[in-house]
Scaffold this motif. Structure first.
Motif, PDB file in Angstrom:
ATOM      1  N   ASP A  36      47.982 -26.030  25.326  1.00 32.71           N
ATOM      2  CA  ASP A  36      48.689 -25.624  26.524  1.00 32.71           C
ATOM      3  C   ASP A  36      48.888 -26.858  27.406  1.00 32.71           C
ATOM      4  O   ASP A  36      47.992 -27.700  27.496  1.00 32.71           O
ATOM      5  N   GLN A  37      50.036 -26.971  28.062  1.00 31.85           N
ATOM      6  CA  GLN A  37      50.327 -28.155  28.868  1.00 31.85           C
ATOM      7  C   GLN A  37      49.307 -28.333  29.991  1.00 31.85           C
ATOM      8  O   GLN A  37      48.845 -29.447  30.239  1.00 31.85           O
ATOM      9  N   SER A  38      48.926 -27.273  30.674  1.00 30.15           N
ATOM     10  CA  SER A  38      47.971 -27.413  31.780  1.00 30.15           C
ATOM     11  C   SER A  38      46.585 -27.795  31.259  1.00 30.15           C
ATOM     12  O   SER A  38      45.842 -28.527  31.928  1.00 30.15           O
ATOM     13  N   TYR A  39      46.254 -27.331  30.063  1.00 28.45           N
ATOM     14  CA  TYR A  39      44.977 -27.695  29.440  1.00 28.45           C
ATOM     15  C   TYR A  39      44.968 -29.200  29.134  1.00 28.45           C
ATOM     16  O   TYR A  39      44.017 -29.907  29.470  1.00 28.45           O
ATOM     17  N   PHE A  40      46.039 -29.708  28.544  1.00 33.05           N
ATOM     18  CA  PHE A  40      46.142 -31.135  28.268  1.00 33.05           C
ATOM     19  C   PHE A  40      46.111 -31.935  29.568  1.00 33.05           C
ATOM     20  O   PHE A  40      45.410 -32.943  29.684  1.00 33.05           O
TER      21      PHE A  40
END
Length: 176
Positions: A36-40
């Motif tokens: 997920d982009q926010s996780y990265f």
């Protein structure tokens, strides 16, 4: 503009520099790594501890990191996950020596990277065994690399022998 990463930089700083150097956006790396982009972004922004080794390898693949950058980022991930435990065990000079030895080990070859990956999951009592590495001569790194390539059964035997030796040493110290 050339971005440089140093072994003394934080994991998040190094990840940010490597991603920027690759020319990819956070969203592109996240998609390529299956995250997920926010996780990265939370890794790159320092809001989370470094990811699992599996996720980290996917990120490194996505940004097409070379061997030196892979070694440097893996070292930083290990240090951020385990360094605080070692700080409680070692004086500053030994801590810096251990940090440098581990960095050289990871830079050395794939076996060194595999060993550091295994070390990342050690519990505190086994992590204390790393303390002795700080005083080893540099040729001892070759011996440590050999342990990483042992088949599981032999590695388990070596681990039990080392643990027994440590318990015996601790017992001796308690009786003094």
């Amino acid at each position: 503009m050339t971005h440089t990463i140093l072994p003394s930089s934080s994991f998040s700083e190094m990840l940010h520099v490597l991603r920027r150097r690759s020319g990819l956006k956070q969203k592109d790396v996240a998609i390529a790594a299956g995250l997920d982009q926010s996780y990265f972004a939370s890794f790159e922004n320092g809001r989370r501890a470094p990811p699992s080794l599996e996720a980290l390898h996917k990120i490194l693949d996505a940004i097409e990191a070379g061997p030196e950058d892979r070694a440097t980022l893996l070292h930083a991930a290990f240090w951020e996950r385990s360094g605080h435990q070692l700080e409680q065990l070692l004086p500053q000079a030994q801590l810096e020596s251990l940090r440098e030895h581990l960095y050289q080990l990871v830079k050395k070859d794939q076996v060194g990277i595999e060993l550091l990956s295994k070390l990342s999951s050690l519990p505190d009592e086994k992590l204390q065994l790393l303390v002795s590495v700080a005083s080893w001569p540099s040729n001892a790194l070759d011996i440590v690399s050999l342990f990483a390539s042992l088949p599981p059964r032999e590695l388990s035997l070596v681990t039990r022998v080392v643990a027994a030796a440590v318990r015996a040493e601790q017992s001796e110290e308690e009786t003094m």
